[in-house]
Design a protein around this motif. Structure first.
Motif, PDB file in Angstrom:
ATOM      1  N   LEU A  76       0.857  -1.181   0.000  1.00  0.00           N
ATOM      2  CA  LEU A  76       0.000   0.000   0.000  1.00  0.00           C
ATOM      3  C   LEU A  76       0.895   1.232   0.000  1.00  0.00           C
ATOM      4  CD1 LEU A  76      -2.796   1.303   0.221  1.00  0.00           C
ATOM      5  CD2 LEU A  76      -2.644   1.044   2.699  1.00  0.00           C
ATOM      6  N   THR A  77       0.790   2.036  -1.057  1.00  0.00           N
ATOM      7  CA  THR A  77       1.667   3.193  -1.231  1.00  0.00           C
ATOM      8  C   THR A  77       0.878   4.485  -1.099  1.00  0.00           C
ATOM      9  OG1 THR A  77       3.074   1.929  -2.745  1.00  0.00           O
ATOM     10  CG2 THR A  77       3.315   4.319  -2.766  1.00  0.00           C
ATOM     11  N   PHE A  78       1.334   5.369  -0.213  1.00  0.00           N
ATOM     12  CA  PHE A  78       0.731   6.686  -0.031  1.00  0.00           C
ATOM     13  C   PHE A  78       1.496   7.713  -0.867  1.00  0.00           C
ATOM     14  CE2 PHE A  78      -0.862   4.481   3.603  1.00  0.00           C
ATOM     15  CZ  PHE A  78      -2.040   5.131   3.981  1.00  0.00           C
ATOM     16  N   SER A  79       0.772   8.492  -1.661  1.00  0.00           N
ATOM     17  CA  SER A  79       1.381   9.587  -2.411  1.00  0.00           C
ATOM     18  C   SER A  79       1.419  10.823  -1.519  1.00  0.00           C
ATOM     19  CB  SER A  79       0.578   9.878  -3.681  1.00  0.00           C
ATOM     20  OG  SER A  79       0.621   8.787  -4.561  1.00  0.00           O
ATOM     21  N   ILE A  80       2.612  11.183  -1.081  1.00  0.00           N
ATOM     22  CA  ILE A  80       2.773  12.337  -0.188  1.00  0.00           C
ATOM     23  C   ILE A  80       3.929  13.177  -0.726  1.00  0.00           C
ATOM     24  CG2 ILE A  80       3.238  13.111   2.170  1.00  0.00           C
ATOM     25  CD1 ILE A  80       2.141  10.446   3.164  1.00  0.00           C
ATOM     26  N   ARG A  86      -5.426  18.968   2.670  1.00  0.00           N
ATOM     27  CA  ARG A  86      -5.872  17.845   3.492  1.00  0.00           C
ATOM     28  C   ARG A  86      -4.704  16.992   3.975  1.00  0.00           C
ATOM     29  NH1 ARG A  86     -11.133  16.470   2.850  1.00  0.00           N
ATOM     30  NH2 ARG A  86     -10.794  15.377   4.821  1.00  0.00           N
ATOM     31  N   LEU A  87      -3.545  17.586   4.115  1.00  0.00           N
ATOM     32  CA  LEU A  87      -2.379  16.801   4.492  1.00  0.00           C
ATOM     33  C   LEU A  87      -2.564  16.085   5.819  1.00  0.00           C
ATOM     34  CD1 LEU A  87       0.572  15.879   4.157  1.00  0.00           C
ATOM     35  CD2 LEU A  87       1.265  18.024   5.254  1.00  0.00           C
ATOM     36  N   GLN A  88      -3.121  16.754   6.826  1.00  0.00           N
ATOM     37  CA  GLN A  88      -3.231  16.139   8.142  1.00  0.00           C
ATOM     38  C   GLN A  88      -4.091  14.882   8.106  1.00  0.00           C
ATOM     39  OE1 GLN A  88      -1.335  17.155  10.819  1.00  0.00           O
ATOM     40  NE2 GLN A  88      -1.985  15.117  11.453  1.00  0.00           N
ATOM     41  N   LYS A  89      -5.137  14.905   7.309  1.00  0.00           N
ATOM     42  CA  LYS A  89      -5.977  13.706   7.177  1.00  0.00           C
ATOM     43  C   LYS A  89      -5.168  12.550   6.589  1.00  0.00           C
ATOM     44  CE  LYS A  89     -10.137  11.870   4.930  1.00  0.00           C
ATOM     45  NZ  LYS A  89     -10.534  11.094   6.105  1.00  0.00           N
ATOM     46  N   VAL A  90      -4.353  12.847   5.598  1.00  0.00           N
ATOM     47  CA  VAL A  90      -3.527  11.810   4.977  1.00  0.00           C
ATOM     48  C   VAL A  90      -2.534  11.248   5.982  1.00  0.00           C
ATOM     49  CG1 VAL A  90      -1.858  11.324   3.144  1.00  0.00           C
ATOM     50  CG2 VAL A  90      -3.791  12.856   2.703  1.00  0.00           C
ATOM     51  N   LEU A  91      -1.889  12.123   6.742  1.00  0.00           N
ATOM     52  CA  LEU A  91      -0.899  11.671   7.721  1.00  0.00           C
ATOM     53  C   LEU A  91      -1.552  10.859   8.840  1.00  0.00           C
ATOM     54  CD1 LEU A  91       1.396  14.824   7.989  1.00  0.00           C
ATOM     55  CD2 LEU A  91       1.758  12.733   6.650  1.00  0.00           C
ATOM     56  N   LEU A  95      14.129  17.075   0.618  1.00  0.00           N
ATOM     57  CA  LEU A  95      14.915  16.195   1.492  1.00  0.00           C
ATOM     58  C   LEU A  95      14.316  16.131   2.893  1.00  0.00           C
ATOM     59  CD1 LEU A  95      18.540  17.148   0.402  1.00  0.00           C
ATOM     60  CD2 LEU A  95      17.274  15.068  -0.160  1.00  0.00           C
ATOM     61  N   ALA A  96      13.768  17.235   3.356  1.00  0.00           N
ATOM     62  CA  ALA A  96      13.113  17.241   4.666  1.00  0.00           C
ATOM     63  C   ALA A  96      11.872  16.349   4.650  1.00  0.00           C
ATOM     64  CB  ALA A  96      12.734  18.665   5.067  1.00  0.00           C
ATOM     65  N   THR A  97      11.156  16.329   3.527  1.00  0.00           N
ATOM     66  CA  THR A  97      10.003  15.444   3.396  1.00  0.00           C
ATOM     67  C   THR A  97      10.429  13.981   3.429  1.00  0.00           C
ATOM     68  OG1 THR A  97       8.717  17.075   2.137  1.00  0.00           O
ATOM     69  CG2 THR A  97       8.108  14.759   1.866  1.00  0.00           C
ATOM     70  N   ILE A  98      11.523  13.660   2.754  1.00  0.00           N
ATOM     71  CA  ILE A  98      12.048  12.295   2.772  1.00  0.00           C
ATOM     72  C   ILE A  98      12.384  11.879   4.209  1.00  0.00           C
ATOM     73  CG2 ILE A  98      13.940  10.808   2.018  1.00  0.00           C
ATOM     74  CD1 ILE A  98      11.909  11.576  -0.188  1.00  0.00           C
ATOM     75  N   ASP A  99      13.057  12.758   4.947  1.00  0.00           N
ATOM     76  CA  ASP A  99      13.413  12.456   6.338  1.00  0.00           C
ATOM     77  C   ASP A  99      12.170  12.277   7.201  1.00  0.00           C
ATOM     78  OD1 ASP A  99      16.111  12.584   5.720  1.00  0.00           O
ATOM     79  OD2 ASP A  99      16.304  14.686   6.306  1.00  0.00           O
ATOM     80  N   PHE A 100      11.167  13.100   6.962  1.00  0.00           N
ATOM     81  CA  PHE A 100       9.915  13.023   7.719  1.00  0.00           C
ATOM     82  C   PHE A 100       9.237  11.672   7.503  1.00  0.00           C
ATOM     83  CE2 PHE A 100       5.296  13.509   7.792  1.00  0.00           C
ATOM     84  CZ  PHE A 100       5.079  14.107   9.023  1.00  0.00           C
ATOM     85  N   LEU A 154      10.608   8.824   6.426  1.00  0.00           N
ATOM     86  CA  LEU A 154      11.412   7.756   7.007  1.00  0.00           C
ATOM     87  C   LEU A 154      11.183   7.680   8.517  1.00  0.00           C
ATOM     88  CD1 LEU A 154      14.758   8.218   5.040  1.00  0.00           C
ATOM     89  CD2 LEU A 154      13.138   6.330   4.812  1.00  0.00           C
ATOM     90  N   ALA A 155      11.108   8.841   9.157  1.00  0.00           N
ATOM     91  CA  ALA A 155      10.869   8.882  10.605  1.00  0.00           C
ATOM     92  C   ALA A 155       9.483   8.351  10.961  1.00  0.00           C
ATOM     93  CB  ALA A 155      11.043  10.309  11.124  1.00  0.00           C
ATOM     94  N   LYS A 156       8.535   8.470  10.037  1.00  0.00           N
ATOM     95  CA  LYS A 156       7.191   7.934  10.265  1.00  0.00           C
ATOM     96  C   LYS A 156       7.212   6.413  10.382  1.00  0.00           C
ATOM     97  CE  LYS A 156       3.894  11.116  10.329  1.00  0.00           C
ATOM     98  NZ  LYS A 156       2.870  11.165  11.403  1.00  0.00           N
ATOM     99  N   GLY A 157       8.212   5.787   9.747  1.00  0.00           N
ATOM    100  CA  GLY A 157       8.328   4.339   9.835  1.00  0.00           C
ATOM    101  C   GLY A 157       7.823   3.576   8.639  1.00  0.00           C
ATOM    102  N   VAL A 158       7.747   4.222   7.461  1.00  0.00           N
ATOM    103  CA  VAL A 158       7.325   3.488   6.266  1.00  0.00           C
ATOM    104  C   VAL A 158       8.324   2.378   5.969  1.00  0.00           C
ATOM    105  CG1 VAL A 158       6.076   5.443   5.276  1.00  0.00           C
ATOM    106  CG2 VAL A 158       8.516   5.152   4.752  1.00  0.00           C
TER     107      VAL A 158
END
Length: 284
Positions: free
Chosen positions: A58-62, A78-83, A114-119, A121-125
């Motif tokens: 399952l892939t999320f487009s973010i 609607r970013l918060q809903k996605v997160l 790059l900050a989005t990528i780090d975010f 990864l930190a989420k745990g995908v």
């Protein structure tokens, strides 16, 4: 036909009421099934129906972790809903389902990419992919011209490439290969130029919701499943012509990981590096 993977995308596939039945049709035939979604309509009930249907990825487009940038790229705030949905999915998913993210690099999110990528990864995908925005308005997947998503200044592009390579070295969850990442520099400087020979036409095909078949969304259709079997379409002269055009760069061009990465994996020149990097990632 020897198909191993089915990827369900869009548009937004969760708008289909029969989505679990579609997933089950593929999974029951022994295919791995991946779904790409923006996450906005991915309710808890639908998620569990998809798990039960046999979904494997399952892939999320973010495209950004910043609400204002996300809204600029996606056209909806609607970013918060996605997160929130991503967090819930990571917490609940069965072991058989991999949760992944995909981000599309463009001028609107380049300085914070790059900050989005780090975010994420930190989420745990479990896995993280990215592509560059397609500039050509001729792509049959697009409802509008995406030219406004370019250009990205060369210095910014180079910084992103170097940052992605550094992260790739320390985190195997970044799925695109180093060769793919290095090629971003060339694509972003001249999107119309072929970076690598595109072999995707020999490896994949796209079936749209109405049954029209494309070797790639960048080129005209090669058939329709209501008038010919998929097997016959795959072996047709139209498909062969389409493949040659893609391999020779006679198409509008793109830099999508779902097309470029299989091409790298299948090319004799790039296969050893690609395979070694994948193996090294599995062993880490």
């Amino acid at each position: 036909m020897g198909v191993l993977f089915a990827t369900i995308g869009g548009g937004e596939p969760t708008l289909r009421k029969d989505l679990p039945e579609i997933v089950h049709a593929f999974s029951s035939a022994g295919l791995e099934v991946q779904l790409t979604t923006n996450g906005l309509a991915l309710s808890r009930d639908l998620r569990f129906r998809l798990y039960e249907a046999g979904l494997t990825r399952l892939t999320f487009s973010i495209d950004s972790h910043l609400p204002e940038v996300y809204a600029r790229v996606r056209g909806v705030d609607r970013l918060q809903k996605v997160l929130d949905t991503l967090d819930a999915t990571l917490a609940e998913r069965p072991p058989s389902v991999s949760i992944e993210s995909n981000s599309v690099l463009c001028s609107a999110n380049a300085t914070t990419f790059l900050a989005t990528i780090d975010f994420l990864l930190a989420k745990g995908v479990d896995s993280l992919a990215f592509s560059a925005a397609t500039t050509s308005p001729k792509n049959f997947l697009f409802a509008e011209d995406k030219g406004h998503l370019f250009p990205i200044p060369p210095a910014v592009a180079h910084q992103i490439v170097q940052g992605l390579l550094e992260r790739k070295q320390r985190d195997p969850r970044i799925s695109p290969s180093s060769r793919f990442i290095r090629g971003l520099d060339s694509y972003l400087s001249t999107p119309s130029r072929l970076v690598f020979p595109c072999l995707a036409g020999y490896l994949t095909l796209d079936v749209f919701a109405d049954g029209t078949v494309y070797g790639c969304g960048n080129l005209p259709p090669i058939g329709h499943v209501r008038t010919a079997s998929l097997f016959d379409i795959w072996r047709s002269d139209a498909a062969s012509s389409n493949r040659r055009a893609m391999a020779e760069g006679r198409c509008p061009g793109c830099y999508l990981s779902c097309k470029v990465e299989p091409s790298l994996a299948a090319h004799p020149r790039f296969l050893p590096e690609f395979a070694w990097e994948r193996l090294r990632g599995l062993l880490r």
